[in-house]
Scaffold this motif. Structure first.
Motif, short mmCIF file in Angstrom:
data_model
loop_
_atom_site.label_atom_id
_atom_site.label_comp_id
_atom_site.label_asym_id
_atom_site.label_seq_id
_atom_site.Cartn_x
_atom_site.Cartn_y
_atom_site.Cartn_z
N SER A 357 -37.31 -19.13 24.29
CA SER A 357 -37.20 -19.77 22.96
C SER A 357 -37.97 -19.03 21.88
CB SER A 357 -37.68 -21.22 23.04
OG SER A 357 -39.06 -21.27 23.37
N ARG A 363 -34.86 -23.86 17.04
CA ARG A 363 -33.71 -24.41 17.78
C ARG A 363 -34.14 -25.42 18.85
NH1 ARG A 363 -28.63 -20.72 18.01
NH2 ARG A 363 -28.87 -19.47 16.12
N VAL A 364 -35.41 -25.36 19.24
CA VAL A 364 -35.88 -26.31 20.26
C VAL A 364 -37.00 -27.19 19.72
CG1 VAL A 364 -35.20 -24.86 22.21
CG2 VAL A 364 -37.47 -24.56 21.19
N SER A 365 -37.06 -27.29 18.39
CA SER A 365 -38.11 -28.08 17.76
C SER A 365 -37.59 -29.43 17.29
CB SER A 365 -38.72 -27.31 16.58
OG SER A 365 -39.33 -26.11 17.01
N VAL A 371 -42.42 -28.29 19.12
CA VAL A 371 -41.49 -27.87 20.16
C VAL A 371 -41.20 -29.03 21.09
CG1 VAL A 371 -41.17 -26.35 22.16
CG2 VAL A 371 -42.21 -25.46 20.07
N SER A 372 -39.91 -29.27 21.33
CA SER A 372 -39.49 -30.29 22.29
C SER A 372 -39.39 -29.64 23.67
CB SER A 372 -38.13 -30.87 21.89
OG SER A 372 -37.56 -31.58 22.96
N ARG A 375 -35.88 -29.97 25.13
CA ARG A 375 -34.90 -29.03 24.59
C ARG A 375 -35.15 -27.61 25.08
NH1 ARG A 375 -34.62 -30.72 18.17
NH2 ARG A 375 -33.98 -32.90 18.48
N GLU A 376 -36.42 -27.22 25.07
CA GLU A 376 -36.77 -25.87 25.50
C GLU A 376 -36.39 -25.66 26.96
OE1 GLU A 376 -40.45 -23.20 24.24
OE2 GLU A 376 -41.02 -24.62 25.81
N GLN A 379 -32.53 -25.51 27.29
CA GLN A 379 -32.00 -24.21 26.86
C GLN A 379 -32.24 -23.15 27.92
OE1 GLN A 379 -32.42 -22.02 22.73
NE2 GLN A 379 -34.25 -21.59 23.93
N SER A 416 -30.58 -16.62 22.99
CA SER A 416 -30.98 -17.92 22.45
C SER A 416 -30.68 -18.06 20.96
CB SER A 416 -32.47 -18.16 22.70
OG SER A 416 -33.26 -17.32 21.86
#
Length: 506
Positions: A357, A363-365, A371-372, A375-376, A379, A416
């Motif tokens: 990431s 994109r993963v926040s 940061v989630s 999500r991270e 991904q 990513s």
């Protein structure tokens, strides 16, 4: 007459927690022998040699030197026993000179308060001259990766060794530097020194080695005389199966597109390259060939605005781009994977998911900018499945992975951001043959999916086997293009090595 056995390893085991790295490993080295140690990344080669060098301690098993059982508690003890190790990973001090690095063990053990640097530089110059043209007073941090590798080798040559281990020593060397190294290796063997040579390059093993021992999954598989085997047999022993093809099918004539993904015109930089123009077509893999130092990496770094004051025009899918910094390149969808994946491409101590990431944290926040982890992780797992990444958990550090899987993480990091163009510099350097085939397959699938793929490689078989076209770089310019039946090692080397004057004369 058969030479005496210098080193014999029997039944060595080694575990790291639940991971069993060695399962009864065997190895034998004779005097004056160049003995290859082959196997995929993760096969146990480095673990075995780290035990022989005293870096690691075995859980069980026996090591014999000259027929006598020994315990090797440390690298210094191994050195005292006549064992030297040229590691694949460069371990030099960048802020001191070449000569100080070469003689570090000597200076550390010296009782003198004052150092005779003139004498140190003179002795270092004599040793390094056997390998290449490097000023011993230069700071190591100012050297290229290729030159740093030569300094690593020079360090080993100062030791009074009876056994010398080389781990992928030519991975970062030019062809000329590699030739010099092999001359030295053969002269050392002629003097009675036993050489252990770890390499993924079958051509080197079959040209220079006497025997090859194959390992797989931490186990000893077999030892073969080079004169009585073939590369295909060795590879099949390494992977446990026959590899049908190292390279995927190239584009057929009816698959070729007239649509350019990337167009570059008049790209120039004051020091390293001038007036570079080329087109990367939809669906193809475009190769950059040429000698190390010709300007291949500098051109693509300039294109991505990673370094240099660059002028020229770049168009992506027909639209002009305004690029000032690498962040602009990433935002446009053009990403670069460095040849030094461990130095520039990955954060080895961070988790796999965090590495993937890193280029696009947003994109993963969450909406709060945090940061989630969910999500991270999602991904990383999705891209890992797509690339057939072999890992225990995406929360594990990247350092726990084999070289091939580390490279897959680096590619996943590029993917990513949803890239339009991926530029890969030496994408399979230090990667075993099975992982090479997987990476080649991944690159072809990405190209066919619409991602522009540009590959820089110093391995001519890779350029020829993987790429649809090859542009040859010489002295910071495009010297020519080869494709189809004209894509041969001879044609690439002619374009790479001849000066403009020679070409006009021809």
């Amino acid at each position: 007459m058969e030479q005496p056995v210098l080193l014999k390893v029997s039944g060595l085991t080694k575990s790291f927690g639940a991971v069993q790295a060695l399962r009864g490993a065997e190895f034998e080295l004779r005097a004056s022998e160049i003995h290859a140690l082959a196997g995929e990344n993760g096969a146990g080669k480095s673990t075995l040699m780290n035990i022989v060098d005293g870096i690691l301690k075995p859980d069980s098993g026996e090591i014999r030197l000259d027929g006598k059982p020994v315990v090797i508690p440390s690298p210094r003890a191994a050195q005292d026993m006549g064992i030297g190790f040229v590691h694949q990973e460069i371990a030099l001090c960048p802020d001191i000179s070449v000569s100080e690095n070469i003689f570090m063990s000597v200076t550390n053990s010296s009782r003198s308060r004052l150092m005779n640097y003139r004498d140190l530089d003179r002795r270092a110059a004599k040793i390094i001259a056997r390998l290449g043209d490097i000023d011993p007073t230069t700071l190591v941090g100012d050297l290229s990766i290729s030159q740093q590798q030569l300094v690593e080798i020079a360090k080993a040559l100062t030791l009074d060794c009876r056994i010398l281990i080389f781990d992928e020593p030519t991975a970062a060397l030019t062809e000329r530097e590699s030739d010099r190294l092999f001359e030295i290796i053969h002269s050392l063997a002629a003097d009675g020194i036993g050489i252990i040579y770890i390499s993924h390059r079958m051509a080197e093993i079959f040209e220079h080695c006497d025997r090859v021992t194959v390992m797989r999954d931490g186990r000893y598989i077999r030892t073969l005389a080079i004169a009585e085997t073939s590369p295909e047999e060795v590879v099949a022993s390494m992977v446990g199966r026959v590899l049908d093809s190292l390279y995927p099918d190239k584009l057929r004539e009816d698959q070729r597109s007239s649509e350019a993904v990337l167009e570059v015109e008049g790209l120039s930089e004051a020091r390293d390259f001038k007036d570079v123009s080329f087109r990367l077509m939809k669906g193809e893999i475009l190769g950059f060939g040429g000698l190390i130092g010709a300007g291949r990496s500098e051109i693509v770094k300039g294109l991505c605005r990673l370094e240099g004051e660059v002028t020229g025009e770049v168009r992506l899918n027909g639209k002009p781009l305004s690029l000032t910094h690498y962040a602009d390149s990433i935002a446009a969808g053009i990403v670069y994977l460095s040849e030094d994946r461990k130095g520039d491409g990955l954060f080895l101590d961070l988790p796999i998911a965090a590495n993937i990431s890193a280029l696009a944290i947003e994109r993963v926040s969450t909406g709060l900018g945090l940061v989630s982890e969910r999500r991270e992780r999602g991904q990383a797992e999705e891209l890992g499945r797509r690339l057939a990444l072999k890992c225990g958990n995406v929360a594990d550090p990247v350092s726990t992975l084999s070289g091939g899987n580390q490279q897959k993480v680096a590619i996943a990091k590029m993917l990513s951001i949803g890239p339009k163009v991926i530029i890969l510099d030496e994408p399979t350097r230090g990667v075993d043959v099975g992982a090479k085939a997987e990476i080649h397959r991944i690159l072809r699938e990405l190209a066919l999916s619409g991602v522009g793929i540009l590959v820089i490689s110093s391995e001519l078989p890779e350029l020829i086997g993987l790429c649809d076209r090859v542009l040859v770089v010489r002295e910071g310019r495009i010297a020519g293009e080869v494709s189809g039946d004209e894509m041969t090692e001879e044609n690439i080397m002619v374009l790479a090595s001849l000066t403009d004057g020679h070409r006009r004369a021809a």
